[in-house]
Design an enzyme around this catalytic site. Structure first.
Site, PDB file in Angstrom:
ATOM      1  N   GLU A 141      -4.312  -5.749  10.842  1.00  0.00           N
ATOM      2  CA  GLU A 141      -5.743  -5.483  10.994  1.00  0.00           C
ATOM      3  C   GLU A 141      -6.052  -4.900  12.374  1.00  0.00           C
ATOM      4  O   GLU A 141      -6.887  -4.008  12.514  1.00  0.00           O
ATOM      5  CB  GLU A 141      -6.541  -6.775  10.772  1.00  0.00           C
ATOM      6  CG  GLU A 141      -6.529  -7.262   9.333  1.00  0.00           C
ATOM      7  CD  GLU A 141      -7.152  -6.262   8.384  1.00  0.00           C
ATOM      8  OE1 GLU A 141      -8.270  -5.774   8.655  1.00  0.00           O
ATOM      9  OE2 GLU A 141      -6.516  -5.946   7.357  1.00  0.00           O
ATOM     10  N   HIS A 199      -6.984  -0.993  12.221  1.00  0.00           N
ATOM     11  CA  HIS A 199      -8.441  -0.884  12.331  1.00  0.00           C
ATOM     12  C   HIS A 199      -8.966  -1.180  13.739  1.00  0.00           C
ATOM     13  O   HIS A 199      -9.818  -0.452  14.251  1.00  0.00           O
ATOM     14  CB  HIS A 199      -9.105  -1.835  11.329  1.00  0.00           C
ATOM     15  CG  HIS A 199      -8.705  -1.593   9.907  1.00  0.00           C
ATOM     16  ND1 HIS A 199      -9.088  -0.469   9.214  1.00  0.00           N
ATOM     17  CD2 HIS A 199      -7.942  -2.341   9.054  1.00  0.00           C
ATOM     18  CE1 HIS A 199      -8.588  -0.531   7.990  1.00  0.00           C
ATOM     19  NE2 HIS A 199      -7.886  -1.648   7.863  1.00  0.00           N
ATOM     20  N   HIS A 230     -11.431 -10.734   5.522  1.00  0.00           N
ATOM     21  CA  HIS A 230     -10.409  -9.717   5.251  1.00  0.00           C
ATOM     22  C   HIS A 230     -10.310  -8.775   6.449  1.00  0.00           C
ATOM     23  O   HIS A 230      -9.229  -8.529   6.963  1.00  0.00           O
ATOM     24  CB  HIS A 230     -10.732  -8.928   3.981  1.00  0.00           C
ATOM     25  CG  HIS A 230      -9.618  -8.018   3.555  1.00  0.00           C
ATOM     26  ND1 HIS A 230      -9.594  -7.379   2.336  1.00  0.00           N
ATOM     27  CD2 HIS A 230      -8.477  -7.629   4.187  1.00  0.00           C
ATOM     28  CE1 HIS A 230      -8.490  -6.651   2.243  1.00  0.00           C
ATOM     29  NE2 HIS A 230      -7.807  -6.782   3.351  1.00  0.00           N
TER      30      HIS A 230
END
Length: 309
Positions: free
Chosen positions: A119, A123, A67
């Protein structure tokens, strides 16, 4: 300053603080990383469609896929979207994509590029003082996944996918602790039928990418949404074995069916519209004939009266 202006200034200051934090890459000493994997069968419990999509994309169909790897602050919260000057570039990770499609697919859509972009930008950009660039970030996450094979560790402890058997969350966590030396953080989801199933698992790493104890605020909810009646690890939904040629034929049949259905619907629509037009024209024609006849039968003096508009 009155109270209203003071309140507005406080709100503006808070907003500025949030924006400034979101736009700043934190120092490595301020963060740790939370590495999360998701159980493919739980993500695909909607049925064969999801399973087919990820298989067609060459993804891992039975086990845990990535994930994300997320920078977090020790006391809670996390930085996000830290450097918009470094947007995601698919070209930069072209050499990694075949591996990423296997271990890091987007579930259940199968369209992974948008997932990777999210992502990285949310992040990954907040870890630019740990990983120098986009390829380094994704490569490091893939290396972690290779080391943390959750399915293998669970299987070694006799914990395997089963459509009926349930396991205690602690047993799942302990099986990984046996293999990794640190307890696993578990997140569960509930199916439409009310069955609690394993959904995601997580481990914590320092900014030096060394396995570490997760902070207390995470461990306080180590078995999130897992309840007390045991957790199911569902097997992957059954797949229909078809060759690529068979798949192409099926797709062609479905496309032809869709075209025929659309054509039939369009034909019916136009037929109804034409009938409606004919009906309107008939009414107009009848009205014109009626008025002409009425005008012809009027007395002469009435016909000479002015028109009323």
């Amino acid at each position: 300053l009155n109270k209203k202006n003071t309140r507005r200034m406080k709100q503006f200051a808070l907003l500025c603080l949030i924006v400034c934090v979101a736009a700043t890459v934190p120092d490595p000493s301020e963060i740790y990383f939370y590495f999360v994997q998701q159980l493919t069968s739980s993500m695909c419990d909607v049925g064969k469609t999801c399973a087919d999509k990820i298989l067609e994309k060459g993804a891992l169909a039975d086990g845990f896929t990535i994930h994300g790897l997320w920078p977090n602050y020790e006391n809670g919260g996390y930085p996000q979207f830290c450097d918009n000057s470094y947007p995601y570039s698919s070209k930069e990770i072209s050499s990694l994509q075949s591996t990423m499609k296997y271990y890091w697919p987007s579930l259940p859509t199968g369209v992974s590029d948008g997932f990777w972009s999210h992502e990285w930008e949310k992040h990954g950009t907040c870890a630019l003082k740990v990983f120098s660039d986009e390829p380094s970030y994704f490569k490091s996450v893939l290396n972690l996944r290779e080391k943390v094979d959750v399915k293998r560790m669970l299987s070694k402890a006799g914990i395997v996918a089963d459509s009926k058997k349930v396991y205690e969350p602690q047993a799942i966590a302990d099986a990984v602790k046996e293999g990794m030396g640190q307890p696993l953080v578990i997140s569960c989801s509930t199916t439409a039928s009310g069955q609690v199933q394993l959904h995601e698992v997580g481990l914590c790493y320092s900014h030096k990418m060394e396995l570490m104890d997760c902070p207390k605020w995470i461990m306080n909810s180590q078995y999130r949404n897992c309840g007390s009646k045991g957790v199911l690890i569902p097997p992957m939904p059954s797949l229909v074995e078809t060759s690529s040629v068979g798949s192409d034929i099926n797709l062609a049949v479905e496309a032809d069916r869709a075209i025929k259905t659309t054509t039939a619907d369009a034909t019916m629509y136009y037929a109804l519209a034409a009938a409606a037009v004919v009906s309107v024209l008939a009414v107009v024609a009848a009205t014109v004939v009626y008025r002409r006849r009425r005008a012809a039968n009027r007395p002469q003096q009435e016909m000479k009266s002015p028109l009323v508009v």
